[in-house]
Scaffold this motif. Structure first.
Motif, mmCIF file in Angstrom:
data_model
loop_
_atom_site.group_PDB
_atom_site.id
_atom_site.type_symbol
_atom_site.label_atom_id
_atom_site.label_comp_id
_atom_site.label_asym_id
_atom_site.label_seq_id
_atom_site.Cartn_x
_atom_site.Cartn_y
_atom_site.Cartn_z
ATOM 1 N N HIS A 225 68.849 -5.701 82.711
ATOM 2 C CA HIS A 225 69.445 -4.407 82.392
ATOM 3 C C HIS A 225 69.742 -4.306 80.897
ATOM 4 O O HIS A 225 69.506 -3.264 80.276
ATOM 5 C CB HIS A 225 70.730 -4.194 83.199
ATOM 6 C CG HIS A 225 71.341 -2.842 83.013
ATOM 7 N ND1 HIS A 225 72.213 -2.557 81.980
ATOM 8 C CD2 HIS A 225 71.174 -1.675 83.707
ATOM 9 C CE1 HIS A 225 72.579 -1.286 82.055
ATOM 10 N NE2 HIS A 225 71.965 -0.732 83.090
ATOM 11 N N ARG A 226 70.242 -5.382 80.306
ATOM 12 C CA ARG A 226 70.475 -5.406 78.858
ATOM 13 C C ARG A 226 69.181 -5.155 78.093
ATOM 14 O O ARG A 226 69.139 -4.357 77.152
ATOM 15 C CB ARG A 226 71.064 -6.759 78.469
ATOM 16 C CG ARG A 226 71.176 -6.994 76.971
ATOM 17 C CD ARG A 226 71.162 -8.477 76.640
ATOM 18 N NE ARG A 226 69.932 -9.132 77.069
ATOM 19 C CZ ARG A 226 69.752 -10.457 77.036
ATOM 20 N NH1 ARG A 226 70.708 -11.258 76.606
ATOM 21 N NH2 ARG A 226 68.594 -10.975 77.430
ATOM 22 N N ASP A 227 68.100 -5.843 78.492
ATOM 23 C CA ASP A 227 66.817 -5.682 77.801
ATOM 24 C C ASP A 227 66.271 -4.266 77.963
ATOM 25 O O ASP A 227 65.683 -3.705 77.024
ATOM 26 C CB ASP A 227 65.800 -6.704 78.318
ATOM 27 C CG ASP A 227 66.172 -8.134 77.946
ATOM 28 O OD1 ASP A 227 67.010 -8.317 77.049
ATOM 29 O OD2 ASP A 227 65.618 -9.067 78.570
ATOM 30 N N MET A 228 66.455 -3.670 79.143
ATOM 31 C CA MET A 228 66.015 -2.294 79.348
ATOM 32 C C MET A 228 66.859 -1.331 78.503
ATOM 33 O O MET A 228 66.357 -0.316 78.025
ATOM 34 C CB MET A 228 66.099 -1.918 80.831
ATOM 35 C CG MET A 228 65.087 -2.630 81.725
ATOM 36 S SD MET A 228 63.373 -2.448 81.154
ATOM 37 C CE MET A 228 63.209 -0.661 81.132
ATOM 38 N N SER A 229 68.135 -1.638 78.323
ATOM 39 C CA SER A 229 68.997 -0.792 77.482
ATOM 40 C C SER A 229 68.501 -0.779 76.044
ATOM 41 O O SER A 229 68.552 0.248 75.361
ATOM 42 C CB SER A 229 70.444 -1.284 77.546
ATOM 43 O OG SER A 229 70.967 -1.185 78.856
ATOM 44 N N GLU B 143 70.330 -1.472 69.149
ATOM 45 C CA GLU B 143 69.291 -2.264 68.519
ATOM 46 C C GLU B 143 69.243 -3.676 69.117
ATOM 47 O O GLU B 143 70.263 -4.217 69.537
ATOM 48 C CB GLU B 143 69.532 -2.368 67.007
ATOM 49 C CG GLU B 143 69.524 -1.037 66.280
ATOM 50 C CD GLU B 143 68.172 -0.359 66.336
ATOM 51 O OE1 GLU B 143 67.157 -1.083 66.336
ATOM 52 O OE2 GLU B 143 68.131 0.883 66.390
ATOM 53 N N ALA B 144 68.047 -4.267 69.108
ATOM 54 C CA ALA B 144 67.853 -5.587 69.708
ATOM 55 C C ALA B 144 68.753 -6.639 69.083
ATOM 56 O O ALA B 144 69.284 -7.513 69.765
ATOM 57 C CB ALA B 144 66.386 -5.999 69.595
ATOM 58 N N VAL C 134 66.268 1.877 87.289
ATOM 59 C CA VAL C 134 67.332 1.244 86.515
ATOM 60 C C VAL C 134 66.855 -0.053 85.872
ATOM 61 O O VAL C 134 67.114 -0.319 84.696
ATOM 62 C CB VAL C 134 68.558 0.975 87.411
ATOM 63 C CG1 VAL C 134 69.488 -0.056 86.767
ATOM 64 C CG2 VAL C 134 69.314 2.270 87.677
ATOM 65 N N PHE C 135 66.123 -0.868 86.634
ATOM 66 C CA PHE C 135 65.695 -2.170 86.129
ATOM 67 C C PHE C 135 64.278 -2.158 85.548
ATOM 68 O O PHE C 135 63.731 -3.205 85.223
ATOM 69 C CB PHE C 135 65.829 -3.230 87.220
ATOM 70 C CG PHE C 135 67.255 -3.505 87.606
ATOM 71 C CD1 PHE C 135 68.083 -4.226 86.766
ATOM 72 C CD2 PHE C 135 67.785 -2.998 88.780
ATOM 73 C CE1 PHE C 135 69.409 -4.467 87.097
ATOM 74 C CE2 PHE C 135 69.106 -3.231 89.130
ATOM 75 C CZ PHE C 135 69.928 -3.960 88.281
#
Length: 420
Positions: free
Chosen positions: A266-270, A277-278, A386-387
């Protein structure tokens, strides 16, 4: 209930929890009167399992990475000309905790390794000289030096490998012990290491094996009781001087690791969706530590859950409350290294904490959207959206849209505070 530190932190987190939307959404789900199991929960369990399999690192990529890891490890042993019983190379980080996931885009995953050397059997008293010897042994791969490790990049690979030179803590010369950064905690102290902190040119306490053992020990504690799931045994891996990288297949019954994987996804998709920003995203060790502390605290309280989504909802809501405040500073302790604070950078760069809070709000919003689905099809499509999973095989086929793009429920702005 056992009155432990993390059980107490969980109670504090429960008291601080103001947003109870997920609890209300769970209570509102219709129950089948004959079985007592929510009507769509079987499908939801299947979808969670399918998503977990979807985000698992591709088997071919993983086998290739494990092969390169072993190749480098063997070459390291060969080039250093040290006694075989003086060196031990073990994986650390996400690969060792079995929480490695693939990136949603073209990004690379990493395999971290520790090169643990018994300096009582070799001449490596000076930490910087020791660190540089490891780099020289890796010169065929043109490694780049970081604060405490050597990074080995690969052309046309979906991964990179980082080697951290270290020594068993109890082999540090007596004259260097007084100046070492941090000290080991009482838990898992037998695996404590000293790594080279190049900015200070000193040894620093670390315990990656102890950290992995902590996550593994907590993951074995069962707090999910459900007729929907079938627990699979976890096979023990044999260890050697070059320990193999653990297989990354994790069953849905391994609820702690599943929660870690899903929240990291979920963090990576955000990031991919442009929420932040990454370089500002919550780092994996913070997510793993907070979730494992919370899971341990719940287990100490004898908490029980009937479905993975219930546990996931509680972990998501309680996670922010597990952050301690010590002398006015944010604090997320390393459970295996006393005095090491994983949130140290938050206290000098407040934007990192703002982004973490922002991400937690996004997570609650998205879990609520899943639980608020009006029928089984929309539930399955919402969770895949979502994922960011467009090729999972669950109970309901994906829609023609492919779920590739998803509009945010609401815009979450992070204060700039001087950073882009």
């Amino acid at each position: 209930m056992t009155n432990t530190k993390y059980a107490t932190l969980v109670e504090v987190a429960k008291g601080q929890r103001k947003d109870r939307r997920l609890n209300l959404a769970l209570e509102a789900i219709a129950f089948d009167s004959s079985s007592g199991i929510p009507i769509s929960w079987q499908s939801l369990a299947e979808e969670l399992d399918a998503i977990n399999r979807h985000i698992t690192v591709n088997a071919d990529d993983f086998e290739e990475a494990a092969s390169d890891y072993n190749h480098i490890a063997e070459r390291l042993v060969e080039k250093l000309h040290w006694p075989n019983d003086a060196i031990r190379i073990i994986p650390q980080g996400s690969s060792s905790t079995k929480t490695l996931i693939r990136m949603p885009g073209p990004g690379k995953f990493d395999i971290d390794a520790v090169c643990a050397v018994d300096i009582s059997k070799i001449e490596a008293k000076d930490p910087i000289v020791f660190f540089e010897k490891i780099g020289e042994a890796l010169e065929d791969w043109l490694p780049s030096a970081k604060k405490r490790c050597w990074c080995v990049e690969f052309t046309n690979r979906r991964y990179y490998i980082e080697f951290t030179p270290s020594v068993p803590l109890n082999t540090i010369p007596a004259q260097a012990v007084a100046s070492i950064c941090y000290r080991p905690s009482d838990r898992y102290s037998d695996t404590a290491l000293a790594v080279v902190d190049t900015p200070t040119r000193r040894w620093k306490t670390s315990n990656p094996e102890g950290f992995s053992n902590w996550v593994s020990d907590q993951a074995k504690r069962i707090i999910l009781v459900s007729l929907l799931l079938e627990k699979r045994a976890m096979e023990a891996l044999a260890s050697d001087s070059v320990a193999p990288v653990p297989e990354q297949q994790v069953p849905l019954s391994d609820t702690l690791r599943i929660a870690i994987r899903l929240l990291k996804r979920h963090r990576d998709m955000s990031v991919q969706r442009g929420y932040f920003e990454a370089e500002l995203k919550p780092i994996s060790v913070i997510i793993v530590t907070l979730l494992t502390q919370c899971y341990e605290g719940l287990a100490d309280q004898n908490a029980r859950y009937s479905h993975p989504i219930e546990l996931l909802a509680d972990l998501a809501q309680l996670m922010p409350g597990m952050i301690e405040i010590r002398n006015g500073d944010y604090w997320i302790e390393n459970p295996t290294v006393a005095e090491e604070n994983f949130a140290e950078k938050w206290n000098t760069n407040h934007t990192l904490k703002d982004v973490f809070d922002n991400w937690c709000e996004l997570l609650i919003d998205d879990l609520q959207s899943i639980l608020s689905s009006t029928d089984e099809r929309s539930l399955c499509e919402n969770i895949r959206s979502v994922f960011g999973c467009t090729a999972v095989t669950g109970s309901v086929p994906p829609s023609s849209s492919g779920l590739a793009s998803r509009a945010p429920n609401r815009v979450h702005n992070v204060p700039a505070r001087g950073l882009a």
